[in-house]
Scaffold this motif. Structure first.
Motif, PDB file in Angstrom:
ATOM      1  N   GLY A  50      -0.388  10.194  -6.698  1.00 19.18           N
ATOM      2  CA  GLY A  50      -1.164  10.212  -5.463  1.00 19.18           C
ATOM      3  C   GLY A  50      -0.313  10.615  -4.284  1.00 19.18           C
ATOM      4  N   GLU A  51       0.831   9.999  -4.215  1.00 24.48           N
ATOM      5  CA  GLU A  51       1.734  10.277  -3.113  1.00 24.48           C
ATOM      6  C   GLU A  51       2.160  11.752  -3.135  1.00 24.48           C
TER       7      GLU A  51
ATOM      8  N   ARG B 271       1.055   6.087  -8.975  1.00 29.38           N
ATOM      9  CA  ARG B 271       1.450   5.960  -7.578  1.00 29.38           C
ATOM     10  C   ARG B 271       2.223   7.205  -7.142  1.00 29.38           C
TER      11      ARG B 271
ATOM     12  N   ILE C  16      -1.663   6.031   5.385  1.00 23.73           N
ATOM     13  CA  ILE C  16      -1.984   7.083   6.359  1.00 23.73           C
ATOM     14  C   ILE C  16      -3.494   7.265   6.460  1.00 23.73           C
ATOM     15  N   LEU C  17      -4.161   7.354   5.263  1.00 25.03           N
ATOM     16  CA  LEU C  17      -5.601   7.630   5.265  1.00 25.03           C
ATOM     17  C   LEU C  17      -6.404   6.453   5.789  1.00 25.03           C
TER      18      LEU C  17
ATOM     19  N   LEU D 126       1.185  -0.622  -8.081  1.00 22.80           N
ATOM     20  CA  LEU D 126       0.421   0.263  -8.948  1.00 22.80           C
ATOM     21  C   LEU D 126       1.291   0.718 -10.110  1.00 22.80           C
TER      22      LEU D 126
ATOM     23  N   PHE E 152      -0.715  14.141  -2.160  1.00 24.29           N
ATOM     24  CA  PHE E 152      -1.026  14.047  -0.736  1.00 24.29           C
ATOM     25  C   PHE E 152       0.039  14.755   0.090  1.00 24.29           C
ATOM     26  N   LYS E 153       1.284  14.493  -0.297  1.00 23.56           N
ATOM     27  CA  LYS E 153       2.373  15.132   0.446  1.00 23.56           C
ATOM     28  C   LYS E 153       2.299  16.649   0.289  1.00 23.56           C
TER      29      LYS E 153
ATOM     30  N   ILE F  32       0.850  -1.192   0.000  1.00 29.21           N
ATOM     31  CA  ILE F  32       0.000   0.000   0.000  1.00 29.21           C
ATOM     32  C   ILE F  32       0.882   1.237   0.000  1.00 29.21           C
ATOM     33  N   PRO F  33       0.614   2.198  -0.891  1.00 29.77           N
ATOM     34  CA  PRO F  33       1.429   3.409  -0.869  1.00 29.77           C
ATOM     35  C   PRO F  33       1.243   4.159   0.440  1.00 29.77           C
ATOM     36  N   LYS F  34       2.211   4.980   0.760  1.00 29.56           N
ATOM     37  CA  LYS F  34       2.255   5.620   2.068  1.00 29.56           C
ATOM     38  C   LYS F  34       1.005   6.444   2.345  1.00 29.56           C
ATOM     39  N   TRP F  35       0.558   7.214   1.332  1.00 30.58           N
ATOM     40  CA  TRP F  35      -0.566   8.114   1.589  1.00 30.58           C
ATOM     41  C   TRP F  35      -1.838   7.341   1.867  1.00 30.58           C
ATOM     42  N   ARG F  36      -1.994   6.171   1.210  1.00 24.48           N
ATOM     43  CA  ARG F  36      -3.188   5.376   1.506  1.00 24.48           C
ATOM     44  C   ARG F  36      -3.069   4.716   2.869  1.00 24.48           C
TER      45      ARG F  36
ATOM     46  N   PRO G  49      -5.442  -3.306  -3.385  1.00 22.66           N
ATOM     47  CA  PRO G  49      -4.308  -3.222  -2.470  1.00 22.66           C
ATOM     48  C   PRO G  49      -3.430  -4.455  -2.594  1.00 22.66           C
ATOM     49  N   GLY G  50      -2.161  -4.254  -2.459  1.00 24.20           N
ATOM     50  CA  GLY G  50      -1.237  -5.371  -2.526  1.00 24.20           C
ATOM     51  C   GLY G  50      -0.583  -5.505  -3.876  1.00 24.20           C
ATOM     52  N   GLU G  51      -1.203  -4.899  -4.915  1.00 24.61           N
ATOM     53  CA  GLU G  51      -0.587  -4.975  -6.240  1.00 24.61           C
ATOM     54  C   GLU G  51       0.288  -3.750  -6.444  1.00 24.61           C
TER      55      GLU G  51
END
Lengths: 356, 386
Positions: free
Chosen positions: B82-83, B79, A256-257, B74, B86-87, A250-254, B70-72
């Motif tokens: 999104g990151e 990816r 966190i959320l 991206l 968000f940051k 899971i990427p970091k931002w997800r 989730p788990g795959e």
């Protein structure tokens, strides 16, 4: 040789101590002298009597303890007595505020107070209510929550999850500093920034006092509190939860959320509610930017508004025999509202599984 | 065999994929490992990985449209996007605090300048406050600043010893249950809005304080602080005592926290030397907590300097520099803003903003030094803990 000396001095190894009932006996005697002697016999009044009793207790305790137990133990007893009395001194105003607010607030605690405004109520009219003020408080605080929760939460996430280096340190430091900004300064800031510079742009060039301006000022006060409490809660989330999420890709931002924030949610809600409780009681910023009002105005974006705390301030300064009763009932309502938020916040905090 | 079962959790580390477990289980079962040596631990994933990895990687390949599961892994671009967003959002949220503090300073300065230009007196040394006449503005903050410092100083003198006593009582004297309840009572004191304290001080507390002032004046009137020529009433003493009650919980909560962090070893060492409870506090607790005490006092000072409504309701609102704390009068920068705002015109508001700017600067300095002390302390505490 050594064994001999020990048996010789065995009786003195244990220091002499006052019996356990001694402080109580001294206290009872001091109260008897103070209240009985000074208040009634010498007609000194209860306050002086209590002070005399406390002083007598203190002096007698030190003298007797010095005579029986020695100077060190006497000092210890004196310190304990002082520290204990500090507590009584702090509880007295709390009890007094509570008793006064309840006894004087109950006089106007009727339906009129909650269903009517002050529209058309002159200094000679007995009725009137705080409906408009309660409405104003709820709207202003509500908008402030809508502004500060996303902002504060994202700030806390930045500090805990992303912030590295100088910027994060500065932000952390100034969040702490910002908690100490006086509320009147927050009010002046919104006055100079929003009311006097921005709002004339869409109000035909005249400054517009409004409930929204009040919520901006309250936001300035709430933001650091919310960032601080959310930051503390996010730090309590165990790192293994984050690492477990990363291990699943899971990427970091997800992470966190979906994982960090839900885990910390009860604590975050507690922080928000405590901030709300503080903001609801603020008077000065609302007074500077909301303008105050006597009639019901449900629209926070246009027209002046008042709030419960500003209502108290206004009524306390109004020259009318009926105004103090309204002020006290409003104070009772405000304290009840604030306490409700505080207590619920503490209960939610208790349900949180994260502990320090 | 039971030994092998017990070893299994140790072998399946968190990095092992689910698909590998079957092979590893069989390995543990076959070997019947009685002693878990490291060779077996490292051996199992190495043999298991190549045989099982192929089907797990190929399985999701035929469904390329499901990118969010989730788990795959991206697709790389998405990816990072999104990151990154968000940051960026959180960075903006964090920076908002810095932006707001900068904006406060900026806008207060901008709005204060017009009145300061129109002022015909020295802003820092003039006593009176008369900023409204457009061509004839005379105002200064000398008496206001004096009143602010005087009332805050008296409030601290009263509140700090009591607050430290409460903090010590809560941290070292009361048992845990009592401390929780009493700590809650102190929190309640902090929750009461300042306008309620103001109302209480004005309508109720003024009576006892006036009696007390009369008594002080009668016996200690030769001290300038307690002399009075104009009677008694809404005095600096009343405002300061209300203020003291309000800063009490602030000083208490931080110093209590610091006292509780005293290393247990320090206290036990003092006890082992035969110290009484008070000697333990004097030799172990107080020296360790000194920076925290200083910081909590400065936080209380910051609050006392900025308190508005309670003082606006309890002080007599005069513009004199008078040392008497018992006669009606007294004023502070913040209280004056609240009292004078209603009758202020555009220029008067600007003058009030100028005085608010001074207040902002003072409280900023006080709070920054307090926080700097706490922060240094935090490092020290962390170092002591390791």
């Amino acid at each position: 040789m050594t064994t001999l000396t020990i048996t010789d001095t065995g009786a003195q190894l244990k220091a002499r101590r006052l019996p356990k009932w001694a402080p109580w006996a001294i206290g009872a005697a001091a109260i008897a002298v103070g209240l009985g002697g000074v208040t009634y016999a010498a007609d000194g009044g209860p306050v002086i009597g209590a002070i005399v009793a406390a002083l007598l207790y203190f002096i007698a305790l030190v003298v007797i303890s010095t005579a029986v137990e020695g100077a060190r133990s006497a000092k210890n007893r004196a310190a304990s007595a002082l520290i204990g009395s500090a507590f009584v001194l702090a509880l007295l105003p709390l009890l007094s505020v509570a008793a006064t607010t309840i006894s004087r607030g109950l006089t106007r605690l009727d339906g009129d107070f909650f269903y009517r405004s002050m529209n058309g109520i002159t200094a000679f009219d007995a009725g009137g209510g705080a409906y408009h003020a309660i409405l104003g408080t709820l709207e202003q605080v509500g908008i402030a929550v809508l502004i500060t929760v996303p902002l504060g939460l994202s700030g806390a996430i930045y500090i805990v999850e992303y912030g590295r280096g100088r910027l994060a340190k500065w932000i952390q430091f100034f969040v702490d500093v910002m908690t100490g900004i006086p509320s009147i300064v927050a009010g002046l800031f919104v006055l100079s920034f929003w009311v006097m510079i921005i709002s004339p742009l869409f109000n035909d060039g005249r400054p517009a006092y409004s409930g929204f301006a009040a919520s901006l000022a309250l936001s300035v006060l709430m933001l650091p509190t919310i960032v601080r409490s959310a930051e503390e809660m996010l730090r309590l989330v165990p790192n293994s939860l984050r690492e477990g999420a990363y291990a699943l890709g899971i990427p970091k931002w997800r992470a966190i959320l979906k994982i960090v924030i839900p885990t910390a949610l009860p604590g975050i809600v507690t922080g928000v509610m405590l901030a709300v409780a503080r903001a609801a009681g603020e008077t000065a910023p609302v007074m500077l930017v909301a303008g105050g009002a006597f009639a019901i105005n449900g629209n926070p974006f246009s027209g002046q508004q008042t709030s419960l705390s500003l209502f108290i301030y206004d009524q306390a300064g109004t020259a009318s025999q009926y105004a103090p009763a309204r002020a006290w009932t409003a104070a009772l309502t405000l304290v009840a509202l604030v306490l409700l938020f505080t207590v619920v916040a503490k209960l939610i905090a208790r349900r949180s599984k994260l502990t320090r | 065999m039971t030994d092998g079962d017990m070893n299994r959790p140790a072998n399946t580390g968190p990095s092992v994929l689910p698909a590998q477990r079957t092979s590893e289980n069989s390995f543990a079962g076959l070997g019947g490992v009685s002693s878990p040596d490291t060779a077996a631990d490292e051996f199992s994933p190495r043999t298991a990985l190549p045989s099982v990895e192929v089907p797990t990687r190929t399985a999701p390949a035929p469904a390329p449209d499901v990118t969010d599961a989730p788990g795959e892994p991206l697709p790389r671009k998405r990816r990072v996007g999104g990151e990154g967003y968000f940051k960026a959002v959180t960075t903006v949220g964090g920076s908002a605090v810095l932006a707001i503090i900068a904006a406060i300073a900026l806008f207060l300065i901008v709005e204060a300048i017009p009145s300061l230009r129109a002022n015909k007196e020295n802003f820092f040394s003039y006593l009176k406050w008369n900023p409204n006449p457009l061509d004839d503005a005379h105002f200064g903050i000398a008496s206001l600043a004096f009143g602010t410092v005087l009332s805050a100083a008296i409030a601290l003198l009263v509140a700090v010893p009591i607050a430290l006593g409460i903090a010590l009582y809560l941290s070292h004297y009361a048992n845990k249950r009592v401390a929780t309840i009493l700590g809650f009572a102190v929190d309640l004191l902090a929750a009461v809005p300042s306008v309620v304290f103001g109302l209480w001080g004005r309508e109720y507390f003024a009576g006892p304080v006036t009696d007390f002032s009369v008594w002080l004046n009668k016996y200690l009137g030769w001290i300038p602080l307690f002399s009075s020529e104009t009677g008694f009433g809404h005095s600096v003493l009343l405002g300061s005592l209300v203020l003291a009650i309000m800063i009490l919980p602030i000083v208490t909560s931080l110093s209590r926290e610091v006292f509780m962090q005293t290393p247990r070893e320090h206290e036990e060492a003092a006890m082992a030397l035969g110290a009484t409870k008070w000697e333990v506090i004097r030799t172990a607790v107080l020296p360790y907590g000194r920076p925290g005490i200083v910081a909590s006092v400065m936080l209380g000072l910051g609050r006392a300097l900025g308190e508005t409504i309670a003082l606006a309701m309890t002080l007599g609102s005069s513009f004199l520099i008078s040392w008497s704390v018992v006669e009606p009068g007294g004023n502070t920068i913040a209280a004056n803003i609240a009292n004078s705002f209603g009758e202020a015109n555009q220029q008067g508001r600007s003058a009030l903003i100028a005085s608010g700017l001074v207040l902002f600067a003072i409280t900023l300095i006080v709070n920054m030094s307090a926080r700097a002390i706490v922060r240094r302390r935090k490092k020290f505490l962390a170092a002591a803990a390791t």
